[in-house]
Design a protein around this motif. Structure first.
Motif, short mmCIF file in Angstrom:
data_model
loop_
_atom_site.label_atom_id
_atom_site.label_comp_id
_atom_site.label_asym_id
_atom_site.label_seq_id
_atom_site.Cartn_x
_atom_site.Cartn_y
_atom_site.Cartn_z
N MET A 161 0.85 -1.17 0.00
CA MET A 161 0.00 0.00 0.00
C MET A 161 0.89 1.23 0.00
O MET A 161 1.89 1.30 0.70
N LYS A 162 0.52 2.21 -0.79
CA LYS A 162 1.23 3.48 -0.85
C LYS A 162 0.46 4.50 -0.04
O LYS A 162 -0.75 4.67 -0.24
N ASP B 254 5.87 3.58 0.68
CA ASP B 254 5.36 2.24 0.38
C ASP B 254 5.40 1.48 1.70
O ASP B 254 6.42 1.48 2.39
N THR B 255 4.30 0.86 2.06
CA THR B 255 4.28 0.10 3.31
C THR B 255 4.17 -1.38 2.98
O THR B 255 3.31 -1.80 2.22
N GLU B 256 5.06 -2.15 3.55
CA GLU B 256 5.06 -3.59 3.37
C GLU B 256 5.32 -4.23 4.72
O GLU B 256 6.27 -3.87 5.40
N GLY B 257 4.47 -5.14 5.13
CA GLY B 257 4.68 -5.82 6.40
C GLY B 257 4.75 -4.90 7.59
O GLY B 257 5.47 -5.16 8.55
N GLU C 114 6.06 -1.92 7.66
CA GLU C 114 7.23 -1.06 7.61
C GLU C 114 7.11 -0.08 6.45
O GLU C 114 6.60 -0.41 5.39
N LYS D 107 8.72 1.93 3.48
CA LYS D 107 9.85 1.78 2.58
C LYS D 107 9.70 2.75 1.42
O LYS D 107 8.62 3.25 1.14
N ASN D 108 10.81 2.97 0.73
CA ASN D 108 10.82 3.80 -0.48
C ASN D 108 10.21 5.19 -0.24
O ASN D 108 9.27 5.59 -0.91
N ASP E 140 -2.65 5.18 -2.05
CA ASP E 140 -3.88 4.47 -1.76
C ASP E 140 -4.59 5.03 -0.55
O ASP E 140 -5.78 4.79 -0.35
#
Length: 86
Positions: free
Chosen positions: A1-2, A30-33, A35, A37-38, A67
């Motif tokens: 998800m952004k 950018d969120t992954e898990g 966290e 990122k980017n 998003d």
């Protein structure tokens, strides 16, 4: 998800700006898990707009591919603009 965060200077160390339409910058993450990122900082074209700041800011967030948004106060025009793409 952004995720787009309204920020005063930009970046992960910055604070959330209390306004959406006229915040100086957006920090896009950018969120992954769970966290972030980017990290990317973009200027808000609505920050110095004479009128239509909320709509301009919402379009910038949409164009960045966000998003979701994290912000303080969000006016009705900006809210409508953010809700438009779903």
């Amino acid at each position: 998800m952004k995720v787009a965060v309204s920020t005063t200077k930009g970046g992960l160390e910055d604070e959330v700006c209390p306004v959406f339409g006229r915040c100086p910058t957006f920090t896009i993450l950018d969120t992954e898990g769970g966290e972030a990122k980017n990290e990317k900082v973009i200027p808000n074209p609505g920050s110095s707009a004479g009128g239509g700041a909320g709509i301009s800011a919402a379009q910038a967030v949409i164009d960045a591919g966000a998003d979701a948004a994290i912000t303080g106060n969000c006016g009705p025009n900006a809210l409508g603009g953010l809700a438009q793409p779903g």
